[in-house]
Scaffold this active site. Structure first.
Site, PDB file in Angstrom:
ATOM      1  N   GLU A 127       0.804  -1.212   0.000  1.00 42.80           N
ATOM      2  CA  GLU A 127       0.000   0.000   0.000  1.00 42.80           C
ATOM      3  C   GLU A 127       0.841   1.269   0.000  1.00 42.80           C
ATOM      4  O   GLU A 127       0.473   2.277  -0.572  1.00 42.80           O
ATOM      5  CB  GLU A 127      -0.938   0.000   1.218  1.00 42.80           C
ATOM      6  CG  GLU A 127      -1.832   1.228   1.325  1.00 42.80           C
ATOM      7  CD  GLU A 127      -2.858   1.306   0.202  1.00 42.80           C
ATOM      8  OE1 GLU A 127      -3.383   2.410  -0.031  1.00 42.80           O
ATOM      9  OE2 GLU A 127      -3.131   0.261  -0.426  1.00 42.80           O
ATOM     10  N   ARG A 165      22.529   5.980 -20.084  1.00 43.00           N
ATOM     11  CA  ARG A 165      22.842   6.275 -21.485  1.00 43.00           C
ATOM     12  C   ARG A 165      23.464   7.663 -21.638  1.00 43.00           C
ATOM     13  O   ARG A 165      24.035   7.973 -22.698  1.00 43.00           O
ATOM     14  CB  ARG A 165      21.594   6.137 -22.368  1.00 43.00           C
ATOM     15  CG  ARG A 165      20.540   7.180 -22.145  1.00 43.00           C
ATOM     16  CD  ARG A 165      19.247   6.830 -22.875  1.00 43.00           C
ATOM     17  NE  ARG A 165      19.475   6.467 -24.259  1.00 43.00           N
ATOM     18  CZ  ARG A 165      19.619   7.343 -25.248  1.00 43.00           C
ATOM     19  NH1 ARG A 165      19.579   8.638 -24.972  1.00 43.00           N
ATOM     20  NH2 ARG A 165      19.796   6.934 -26.491  1.00 43.00           N
ATOM     21  N   ASP A 180      18.613  13.667 -28.864  1.00 41.29           N
ATOM     22  CA  ASP A 180      17.391  12.959 -28.485  1.00 41.29           C
ATOM     23  C   ASP A 180      16.256  13.930 -28.216  1.00 41.29           C
ATOM     24  O   ASP A 180      16.474  15.110 -27.901  1.00 41.29           O
ATOM     25  CB  ASP A 180      17.618  12.141 -27.207  1.00 41.29           C
ATOM     26  CG  ASP A 180      18.370  10.854 -27.486  1.00 41.29           C
ATOM     27  OD1 ASP A 180      18.371  10.409 -28.640  1.00 41.29           O
ATOM     28  OD2 ASP A 180      18.947  10.304 -26.536  1.00 41.29           O
TER      29      ASP A 180
END
Length: 263
Positions: A127, A165, A180
């Site tokens: 939870e 990366r 990117d």
């Protein structure tokens, strides 16, 4: 960089950490990727790591003791390695709680984390977390989106991949990360490769021209157009020239007119 992931399911990371870009980065010694089962740090004979919440309610809550114990364990290991390799220079690790209530993860945060020496990710289940974990142990809380998953493992994989990366030497072409989507606040421009014509669909002339300035201009224009079409909110924070902002203002008006004409 050293990355430790605290999880009840370390086997989930075997394929991710051993394959593709992450696997190559680990093999090159660019990053150390480790998993720790925090059940090993439970303080009871049944090795339970959760309990019922005070005050009642549905679900179980992750206990503080095993998480504190596991974090303190990997901090010591990381500290000992730093003493050996860097002559005693230490930087405190970032302890990151994967949680729907955290900051929404972004490329900017990935760049920020890629400058650290040691990251520790805490992947919870059940939870929720004992609040003392948030208050007195973690340095960051991150979310990968406004939805709830079974646990923090998949979000941690996403963040680790995005961070690693960006480390120097990870990608074969360092320019890849620089272009990117989101790296400059915009979505990336379209890509094409051979053949120059496929089923009657041709590569744009600008990309075949060999003229670097024209190619750069085309790519920037395409990046602006794609961002305007798909993620216009990103343009508010992007670094744009006055000419680009003027073009975007006209493009917005044209889009609004086209939408109005379709009604």
């Amino acid at each position: 960089m050293r990355i430790d992931v605290l999880t009840l399911f370390p086997e989930m990371f075997d394929g991710v950490f051993g394959s593709s870009i992450l696997g190559k980065a680990r093999d090159k010694g660019i990053v150390s990727l480790n998993t720790v089962n925090f059940r090993d740090f439970s303080n009871n004979k049944h090795n339970t790591v959760d309990d019922m919440p005070y005050g009642g309610g549905g679900g179980m809550v992750l206990k503080a003791e095993p998480i504190f114990g596991a974090v303190e364990h990997v901090v010591k290991i990381g500290s000992d390695a730093t003493d050996t390799e860097e002559g005693g220079t230490k930087r405190k690790p970032r302890v990151i709680l994967m949680c729907p209530q955290g900051r929404k993860f972004s490329q900017e945060i990935a760049r920020e984390l890629s400058a650290e020496e040691h990251l520790i990710f805490v992947c919870g289940h059940y939870e929720g977390y004992d609040e003392r974990i948030r208050e007195f142990l973690v340095t960051d809380e991150l979310s990968v989106g406004d939805y709830v998953l079974t646990g923090g493992e998949l979000p941690a994989m996403v963040v680790v991949d995005a961070v690693v990366r960006l480390l120097p030497g990870t990608l074969g072409n360092e320019q890849s990360a620089a272009t990117d989507s989101f790296s400059d606040g915009l979505l990336e421009y379209p890509h094409y490769t051979r053949p120059a014509e496929f089923r009657g669909w041709k590569v744009p002339d600008a990309l075949l021209s060999g003229h670097h300035a024209e190619i750069g201009k085309w790519r920037r224009q395409q990046s602006l157009e794609r961002t305007l079409e798909r993620r216009p909110e990103l343009l508010e924070l992007a670094e744009l020239t006055a000419k680009e902002r003027e073009w975007l203002a006209k493009a917005r008006i044209e889009r609004e007119n086209r939408a109005e004409n379709r009604k």
